[in-house]
Design a protein around this motif. Structure first.
Motif, short mmCIF file in Angstrom:
data_model
loop_
_atom_site.label_atom_id
_atom_site.label_comp_id
_atom_site.label_asym_id
_atom_site.label_seq_id
_atom_site.Cartn_x
_atom_site.Cartn_y
_atom_site.Cartn_z
N PRO A 20 0.82 -1.23 0.00
CA PRO A 20 0.00 0.00 0.00
C PRO A 20 0.85 1.27 0.00
O PRO A 20 0.40 2.31 -0.46
CB PRO A 20 -0.84 -0.10 1.28
CG PRO A 20 -0.35 -1.26 2.03
CD PRO A 20 0.55 -2.05 1.15
N LEU A 21 2.09 1.18 0.49
CA LEU A 21 2.98 2.34 0.41
C LEU A 21 3.20 2.73 -1.04
O LEU A 21 3.10 3.91 -1.40
CB LEU A 21 4.32 2.02 1.09
CG LEU A 21 5.45 3.02 0.83
CD1 LEU A 21 5.13 4.35 1.49
CD2 LEU A 21 6.77 2.48 1.32
N VAL A 23 1.30 1.79 -3.67
CA VAL A 23 0.03 2.06 -4.37
C VAL A 23 -0.55 3.41 -3.98
O VAL A 23 -1.01 4.16 -4.83
CB VAL A 23 -0.98 0.92 -4.10
CG1 VAL A 23 -2.33 1.24 -4.67
CG2 VAL A 23 -0.46 -0.38 -4.69
N THR A 24 -0.53 3.74 -2.68
CA THR A 24 -1.17 4.96 -2.21
C THR A 24 -0.22 6.12 -1.98
O THR A 24 -0.66 7.24 -1.79
CB THR A 24 -1.92 4.71 -0.89
OG1 THR A 24 -0.96 4.36 0.12
CG2 THR A 24 -2.96 3.62 -1.04
N ALA A 25 1.09 5.85 -1.97
CA ALA A 25 2.11 6.86 -1.69
C ALA A 25 1.90 7.50 -0.32
O ALA A 25 2.19 8.67 -0.12
CB ALA A 25 2.14 7.92 -2.78
N MET A 26 1.41 6.72 0.64
CA MET A 26 1.26 7.20 2.01
C MET A 26 2.48 6.73 2.81
O MET A 26 2.66 5.54 3.02
CB MET A 26 -0.02 6.67 2.65
CG MET A 26 -1.27 7.28 2.05
SD MET A 26 -2.78 6.66 2.82
CE MET A 26 -2.55 7.11 4.52
N PHE A 29 2.66 3.91 5.77
CA PHE A 29 2.81 2.48 5.54
C PHE A 29 4.29 2.09 5.54
O PHE A 29 4.66 1.01 6.00
CB PHE A 29 2.15 2.05 4.23
CG PHE A 29 0.65 1.99 4.31
CD1 PHE A 29 0.01 1.05 5.10
CD2 PHE A 29 -0.13 2.89 3.60
CE1 PHE A 29 -1.36 0.99 5.17
CE2 PHE A 29 -1.51 2.84 3.67
CZ PHE A 29 -2.13 1.89 4.46
#
Length: 144
Positions: A20-21, A23-26, A29
């Motif tokens: 998810p890091l 995929v979402t660039a958050m 994560f």
């Protein structure tokens, strides 16, 4: 399943948090994935499950508490590098055709010919003079 060490499961968890890091660039994560990596190292060194979980929580919370505010501060500041017409403000130019307040003059600025007008409408600049660009309005440089 019992042959697989706890450190492997922590690494699988770190990889799962990395997805998810990406995929979402958050970045949160990524910080949790780093915590899982630290827990994997703890498990590899022989720490029991409680210590592994405490290391995961401590590293993850520490990264989120320290790195996240720094990243937000850097994200909100404007870049120091001026680009486009902002980079031309403050530059010197050479007058090619008489520049006055009417806007019919020409200057050579950064290797290009620009139309120009004087900031002070009572002032005129003759060919060959150096002027400073104070503003760019459309395709016209305002000079002093």
């Amino acid at each position: 399943m019992n042959d697989i060490g706890a450190w492997v499961w922590w690494l699988v968890g770190a990889a799962a948090l990395g997805i998810p890091l990406v995929v979402t660039a958050m970045p949160e994560f990524g910080m949790l994935a780093a915590g899982a990596g630290a827990a994997a190292a703890t498990a590899g060194l022989g720490g029991d499950v409680v210590v592994q979980v405490l290391v995961f929580v401590a590293v993850s919370v520490a990264l989120i508490a320290v790195v996240r505010p720094i990243a937000n501060r850097h994200r909100s500041t404007r870049p120091q590098l001026a680009t486009g017409v902002d980079a031309l403000k403050g530059k010197q130019a050479v007058v090619l055709e008489r520049v006055d307040g009417s806007g019919s003059g020409r200057i050579k600025l950064a290797g290009e010919v620009w139309s120009a007008r004087a900031l002070d409408t009572d002032r005129a600049y003759e060919p060959g003079q150096e002027v400073d660009v104070v503003e760019i309005e459309g395709a016209t440089a305002i000079v002093i």
